[in-house]
Design a protein around this motif. Structure first.
Motif, mmCIF file in Angstrom:
data_model
loop_
_atom_site.group_PDB
_atom_site.id
_atom_site.type_symbol
_atom_site.label_atom_id
_atom_site.label_comp_id
_atom_site.label_asym_id
_atom_site.label_seq_id
_atom_site.Cartn_x
_atom_site.Cartn_y
_atom_site.Cartn_z
ATOM 1 N N ASP A 130 0.871 -1.414 0.145
ATOM 2 C CA ASP A 130 -0.182 0.021 0.274
ATOM 3 C C ASP A 130 0.869 1.410 0.068
ATOM 4 N N LYS A 131 2.231 1.182 -0.002
ATOM 5 C CA LYS A 131 3.205 2.310 0.037
ATOM 6 C C LYS A 131 2.735 3.345 1.019
ATOM 7 N N ARG A 132 2.560 2.785 2.278
ATOM 8 C CA ARG A 132 2.254 3.593 3.331
ATOM 9 C C ARG A 132 3.437 4.196 4.046
ATOM 10 N N GLN A 133 3.708 5.238 4.503
ATOM 11 C CA GLN A 133 5.097 5.858 5.062
ATOM 12 C C GLN A 133 5.134 5.302 6.525
ATOM 13 N N VAL A 134 6.228 4.748 6.840
ATOM 14 C CA VAL A 134 6.469 4.295 8.377
ATOM 15 C C VAL A 134 7.812 4.847 8.789
ATOM 16 N N MET A 135 7.720 5.688 9.744
ATOM 17 C CA MET A 135 8.834 6.094 10.500
ATOM 18 C C MET A 135 9.465 5.139 11.414
ATOM 19 N N ILE A 136 10.766 4.961 11.169
ATOM 20 C CA ILE A 136 11.578 3.902 11.939
ATOM 21 C C ILE A 136 12.732 4.921 12.891
ATOM 22 N N SER A 137 12.494 4.801 14.095
ATOM 23 C CA SER A 137 13.281 5.272 14.826
ATOM 24 C C SER A 137 13.984 4.312 15.744
ATOM 25 N N THR A 138 15.492 4.090 15.764
ATOM 26 C CA THR A 138 16.258 3.015 16.770
ATOM 27 C C THR A 138 17.532 3.524 16.926
ATOM 28 N N GLN A 139 17.931 2.935 17.918
ATOM 29 C CA GLN A 139 19.538 3.340 18.390
ATOM 30 C C GLN A 139 20.244 2.230 17.544
ATOM 31 N N ALA A 140 21.416 3.055 17.558
ATOM 32 C CA ALA A 140 22.494 2.216 16.617
ATOM 33 C C ALA A 140 23.964 2.337 17.095
ATOM 34 N N ALA A 141 24.795 1.510 17.164
ATOM 35 C CA ALA A 141 26.104 1.540 17.253
ATOM 36 C C ALA A 141 26.848 2.022 16.290
ATOM 37 N N ILE A 142 27.624 2.921 16.189
ATOM 38 C CA ILE A 142 28.642 3.287 15.302
ATOM 39 C C ILE A 142 29.877 2.223 15.181
ATOM 40 N N ARG A 143 29.777 1.471 14.054
ATOM 41 C CA ARG A 143 30.797 0.466 13.932
ATOM 42 C C ARG A 143 31.939 0.744 13.116
ATOM 43 N N ASN A 144 31.757 1.601 12.036
ATOM 44 C CA ASN A 144 33.108 2.228 11.378
ATOM 45 C C ASN A 144 32.766 3.539 10.850
ATOM 46 N N VAL A 145 34.010 4.188 10.628
ATOM 47 C CA VAL A 145 33.679 5.589 10.158
ATOM 48 C C VAL A 145 34.914 5.555 8.904
ATOM 49 N N ASN A 146 34.508 6.367 7.814
ATOM 50 C CA ASN A 146 35.292 6.824 6.809
ATOM 51 C C ASN A 146 35.215 8.049 6.417
ATOM 52 N N GLY A 147 36.109 8.919 5.872
ATOM 53 C CA GLY A 147 35.919 10.247 5.279
ATOM 54 C C GLY A 147 36.877 10.374 4.396
ATOM 55 N N ALA A 148 36.427 11.240 3.245
ATOM 56 C CA ALA A 148 37.338 11.625 2.266
ATOM 57 C C ALA A 148 36.401 12.777 1.389
ATOM 58 N N GLU A 149 36.948 13.736 1.199
ATOM 59 C CA GLU A 149 36.618 14.821 0.131
ATOM 60 C C GLU A 149 35.167 15.484 0.868
ATOM 61 N N GLY A 150 35.110 15.772 2.019
ATOM 62 C CA GLY A 150 34.155 16.313 2.663
ATOM 63 C C GLY A 150 32.858 15.660 2.666
ATOM 64 N N LYS A 151 33.055 14.158 2.813
ATOM 65 C CA LYS A 151 31.813 13.192 2.942
ATOM 66 C C LYS A 151 32.298 12.387 3.811
ATOM 67 N N PHE A 152 31.486 11.921 4.721
ATOM 68 C CA PHE A 152 31.765 11.044 5.943
ATOM 69 C C PHE A 152 30.778 9.905 5.972
ATOM 70 N N ALA A 153 31.177 8.618 6.013
ATOM 71 C CA ALA A 153 30.302 7.254 5.738
ATOM 72 C C ALA A 153 30.413 6.675 7.114
ATOM 73 N N TYR A 154 29.305 6.304 7.809
ATOM 74 C CA TYR A 154 29.374 5.684 8.978
ATOM 75 C C TYR A 154 28.418 4.382 8.916
ATOM 76 N N GLY A 155 29.034 3.262 9.271
ATOM 77 C CA GLY A 155 28.814 2.013 9.231
ATOM 78 C C GLY A 155 27.760 1.966 10.702
ATOM 79 N N LEU A 156 26.382 1.562 10.630
ATOM 80 C CA LEU A 156 25.737 1.496 11.804
ATOM 81 C C LEU A 156 25.002 0.441 12.189
ATOM 82 N N GLN A 157 25.150 -0.155 13.218
ATOM 83 C CA GLN A 157 24.595 -1.299 13.802
ATOM 84 C C GLN A 157 23.355 -1.262 14.604
ATOM 85 N N PHE A 158 22.043 -1.668 14.125
ATOM 86 C CA PHE A 158 20.857 -1.328 14.781
ATOM 87 C C PHE A 158 21.004 -2.226 16.042
ATOM 88 N N ILE A 159 20.228 -1.582 17.402
ATOM 89 C CA ILE A 159 20.299 -1.914 18.527
ATOM 90 C C ILE A 159 18.584 -2.198 18.954
#
Length: 228
Positions: free
Chosen positions: A173-202
């Protein structure tokens, strides 16, 4: 912070019972008449164990696909926690008005567990916040256990856990559902003004877990190019 989200696990052999096949189950129906396999969708009508399966003949632009006795096909089905696939041969074709076929009963079934490893390419706006900070970005891949977030802003180096919020569309039905959850930051990478974060849901809500599982399943049976 080190460690990336795990990769897709190797396929394993499954029994017919482990596949958890049900009448009416949606499955992917792959033909091999051309150089490139062609993917269609079908449903299970029934089976006689160790003899044959009965499946609906897939439709293409309102008409049943061409199917002949002896055609080799691959069937792929979602068992609830696994994606299973097996080779089959068309034994008998029943045309209009029935539009179903008998195919050989599966002999060797390969299955892949839908666990943390399988990630789907996405482009979903997300909001991340901690006790004294917050930022916006985009989720670029997503799984039942985590996500990869890209942002132009950097999280504080001491940040270990965040709240992440994003919206998914439910099927059909294409209904929008908001997901809100805790997440642990498992890895970080950054280059050329952009940062990437690996998140693990809790402690992800079970209903939201099912939504993410279905998202992964839809990608597996419809567009495997979306699988990371």
């Amino acid at each position: 912070m080190t460690g990336a989200l795990p990769r897709e696990p190797a396929p394993q052999l499954y029994t017919f019972e482990q596949m958890n096949l049900q009448v009416g189950t949606r499955l992917q129906f792959i033909t091999h008449r051309t150089l490139r396999p062609i993917q269609h969708f079908s449903t299970v009508i029934g089976w006689i164990k160790d003899e044959y399966l009965i499946v609906k003949i897939p439709m293409d632009q309102g008409a049943p696909i061409a199917l002949r006795e002896g055609d080799k096909i691959t069937l792929r089905v979602f068992s609830g926690v696994n994606v299973c696939s097996f080779a089959a041969v068309v034994e008998r074709v029943f045309g209009r008005p029935l539009l179903y076929a008998h195919v050989t009963f599966p002999v060797e079934i390969q299955g892949t567990n839908l666990r943390t490893a399988m990630r789907v390419k996405v482009d979903i706006p997300a909001h991340v916040k901690g006790e004294e900070f917050e930022l916006s970005g985009f989720l670029v891949n997503l799984s039942v256990s985590g996500a990869l977030l890209e942002s132009k802003r950097q999280l504080p180096e001491e940040a270990q856990q965040v709240t992440v919020q994003f919206t998914l569309l439910t099927e059909p039905d294409k209904r929008q559902v908001m997901i809100s959850t805790q997440a642990a930051i498992r890895n970080v990478n950054g280059a050329e003004g952009k940062f990437a974060y690996g998140l693990q849901f809790i402690d992800l809500d079970p209903a939201h877990y099912m939504m993410l599982q279905n998202l992964t399943y839809q990608a597996l049976i419809a567009d495997r190019q979306k699988i990371v």
